[in-house]
Design an enzyme around this catalytic site. Structure first.
Site, short mmCIF file in Angstrom:
data_model
loop_
_atom_site.label_atom_id
_atom_site.label_comp_id
_atom_site.label_asym_id
_atom_site.label_seq_id
_atom_site.Cartn_x
_atom_site.Cartn_y
_atom_site.Cartn_z
N LYS A 13 -88.23 28.02 44.97
CA LYS A 13 -87.29 28.88 45.70
C LYS A 13 -86.05 29.19 44.86
O LYS A 13 -85.65 30.34 44.71
CB LYS A 13 -86.87 28.21 47.03
CG LYS A 13 -88.02 27.96 47.98
CD LYS A 13 -87.57 27.37 49.30
CE LYS A 13 -86.96 26.00 49.19
NZ LYS A 13 -87.90 24.94 48.73
N ARG A 87 -84.29 25.14 58.08
CA ARG A 87 -85.38 24.19 57.82
C ARG A 87 -85.94 23.64 59.12
O ARG A 87 -86.87 22.82 59.07
CB ARG A 87 -84.85 23.04 56.97
CG ARG A 87 -85.35 23.03 55.51
CD ARG A 87 -84.63 21.90 54.83
NE ARG A 87 -85.20 21.41 53.63
CZ ARG A 87 -84.72 21.67 52.41
NH1 ARG A 87 -83.70 22.49 52.25
NH2 ARG A 87 -85.26 21.10 51.36
N ARG A 126 -88.68 18.09 37.31
CA ARG A 126 -87.50 18.98 37.34
C ARG A 126 -86.30 18.30 36.67
O ARG A 126 -86.04 17.12 36.85
CB ARG A 126 -87.14 19.30 38.79
CG ARG A 126 -85.81 20.03 38.95
CD ARG A 126 -85.64 20.70 40.29
NE ARG A 126 -86.02 19.90 41.43
CZ ARG A 126 -86.21 20.39 42.66
NH1 ARG A 126 -86.08 21.69 42.89
NH2 ARG A 126 -86.55 19.59 43.66
N ARG A 159 -82.61 14.87 39.46
CA ARG A 159 -82.08 14.63 40.80
C ARG A 159 -82.61 13.30 41.32
O ARG A 159 -83.81 13.04 41.20
CB ARG A 159 -82.54 15.76 41.74
CG ARG A 159 -81.62 16.96 41.73
CD ARG A 159 -82.18 18.13 42.49
NE ARG A 159 -82.65 17.83 43.84
CZ ARG A 159 -83.06 18.76 44.71
NH1 ARG A 159 -83.04 20.03 44.35
NH2 ARG A 159 -83.47 18.43 45.91
N ARG A 170 -90.17 13.77 51.31
CA ARG A 170 -89.70 15.16 51.48
C ARG A 170 -90.85 16.08 51.85
O ARG A 170 -90.68 17.00 52.65
CB ARG A 170 -88.99 15.63 50.20
CG ARG A 170 -87.64 14.93 50.01
CD ARG A 170 -87.13 15.07 48.59
NE ARG A 170 -86.76 16.43 48.28
CZ ARG A 170 -86.66 16.90 47.03
NH1 ARG A 170 -86.94 16.12 46.00
NH2 ARG A 170 -86.29 18.14 46.84
P1 ADP Z 1 -87.20 24.63 44.94
O1 ADP Z 1 -85.89 25.36 44.86
O2 ADP Z 1 -88.20 25.31 45.83
O3 ADP Z 1 -87.05 23.17 45.26
P2 ADP Z 1 -87.23 24.97 42.01
O4 ADP Z 1 -87.00 26.44 41.83
O5 ADP Z 1 -86.08 24.06 41.72
O6 ADP Z 1 -87.86 24.68 43.48
O7 ADP Z 1 -88.49 24.59 41.09
C1 ADP Z 1 -88.98 23.24 41.07
C2 ADP Z 1 -89.37 22.88 39.64
O8 ADP Z 1 -90.52 23.64 39.25
C3 ADP Z 1 -88.31 23.19 38.59
O9 ADP Z 1 -88.37 22.18 37.59
C4 ADP Z 1 -88.72 24.55 38.01
O10 ADP Z 1 -88.29 24.70 36.66
C5 ADP Z 1 -90.23 24.49 38.14
N1 ADP Z 1 -90.85 25.78 38.48
C6 ADP Z 1 -90.34 26.76 39.27
N2 ADP Z 1 -91.22 27.78 39.41
C7 ADP Z 1 -92.32 27.42 38.70
C8 ADP Z 1 -93.59 28.06 38.44
N3 ADP Z 1 -93.90 29.26 38.95
N4 ADP Z 1 -94.48 27.39 37.66
C9 ADP Z 1 -94.19 26.18 37.15
N5 ADP Z 1 -93.02 25.53 37.33
C10 ADP Z 1 -92.08 26.14 38.10
P1 AMP Z 2 -83.05 20.97 48.51
O1 AMP Z 2 -82.06 21.09 47.39
O2 AMP Z 2 -83.26 22.26 49.27
O3 AMP Z 2 -84.34 20.34 48.07
O4 AMP Z 2 -82.39 19.97 49.58
C1 AMP Z 2 -82.07 18.63 49.23
C2 AMP Z 2 -81.83 17.81 50.50
O5 AMP Z 2 -80.69 18.33 51.22
C3 AMP Z 2 -82.99 17.83 51.52
O6 AMP Z 2 -84.00 16.88 51.21
C4 AMP Z 2 -82.23 17.48 52.83
O7 AMP Z 2 -81.93 16.11 52.91
C5 AMP Z 2 -80.91 18.23 52.63
N1 AMP Z 2 -80.98 19.61 53.19
C6 AMP Z 2 -80.92 20.78 52.49
N2 AMP Z 2 -81.00 21.84 53.31
C7 AMP Z 2 -81.14 21.32 54.57
C8 AMP Z 2 -81.31 21.90 55.86
N3 AMP Z 2 -81.37 23.23 56.04
N4 AMP Z 2 -81.44 21.07 56.92
C9 AMP Z 2 -81.38 19.73 56.77
N5 AMP Z 2 -81.23 19.12 55.58
C10 AMP Z 2 -81.12 19.90 54.49
#
Ligand code: ADP
Ligand code: AMP
Length: 217
Positions: A13, A87, A126, A159, A170
């Protein structure tokens, strides 16, 4: 344009939001990033959210809804993209109320579809820059110099909630509490399904193709 990005944690995302923002000039509102900023700043909200985030649970609705509706209300009229919020169905209902109050609605929901086995590897690999927030992956999206951010040279960090045990929680939280939102939005608006199990540029192309159909509507 007002967009919501749905998908499991690690679906890509944040990565795709950066592309959309660069192309369409929308404001990117990531609830996870806002919460992490509160924690880094040591605010009361950050302290309240800490234990939930560290265990892979959702932060309670009342905290998140207040935090995010405030941000949505302050967004410029050009539009925004929501990443990680809503969410829960309750959060989506409150978001709709906040937008309607300002004369807006969600134009589309981009639903990034991907298997758990793949997102688990994306999360554990990541790495992010503590200074500018850029996101990399140990195998998939490597920085030019191992361990260092391409933009500012800062040492990349993992993270704490990307450890295998928290990742499992998660994903369970996502399926139980967030996945029902896809049906909510299918009944209430436009859902654009994206196959997210492709390389980043392929995902970007399919996101842009879908958004183009929306812009023409
Ligand atoms: P989200 O915001 O949904 O948690 P991220 O955008 O942070 O996901 O992506 C999660 C991990 O996967 C990051 O390390 C990113 O660099 C990697 N990533 C994102 N898109 C892709 C893809 N299409 N293919 C492989 N790795 C990806
Ligand atoms: P994310 O960066 O989106 O993976 O979010 C990291 C953490 O923040 C999640 O695992 C939740 O604990 C909290 N969080 C983020 N967005 C929300 C939401 N919309 N509702 C509840 N918890 C959230």
């Amino acid at each position: 344009m007002r967009l919501v990005l749905l998908g499991a944690p690690g679906a890509g995302k944040g990565t795709q939001c950066k592309n959309i923002v660069a192309e369409y000039g929308l404001l990117h509102l990531s609830s996870g990033d806002i919460l992490r900023r509160h924690r880094a700043d040591g605010t009361e909200l950050g302290r309240k959210a800490q234990s939930y985030m560290d265990s892979g649970a959702l932060v309670p609705d009342e905290i998140i809804i207040e935090m995010m509706t405030e941000a949505v209300n302050q967004a410029p009229s050009a539009g925004l993209i929501l990443d990680g919020f809503p969410r829960t169905v309750n959060q989506a209902v409150e978001l709709d109320k906040a937008l309607t109050g300002n004369g807006y609605a969600i134009d589309a929901v981009l639903n990034l579809k991907i298997d758990d086995s793949i997102v688990a590897g994306r999360m554990t690999g990541r790495r992010s820059c503590p200074k500018c927030g850029a996101v990399y992956h140990l195998q998939n999206l490597k920085p030019k110099v191992e361990g260092l951010c391409d933009h500012d040279g800062a040492q990349l960090v993992q993270r704490p909630d990307d450890s295998p045990k928290v990742v499992a929680n998660r994903l369970e939280t996502y399926h139980r509490q967030t996945e029902p939102l896809v049906e909510y939005y299918r009944n209430n608006g436009t859902v654009l399904d994206i196959e997210a199990d492709k390389d980043p540029d392929e995902v970007k192309s399919s996101v842009f193709r879908k958004l183009q159909t929306l812009v023409r509507m």
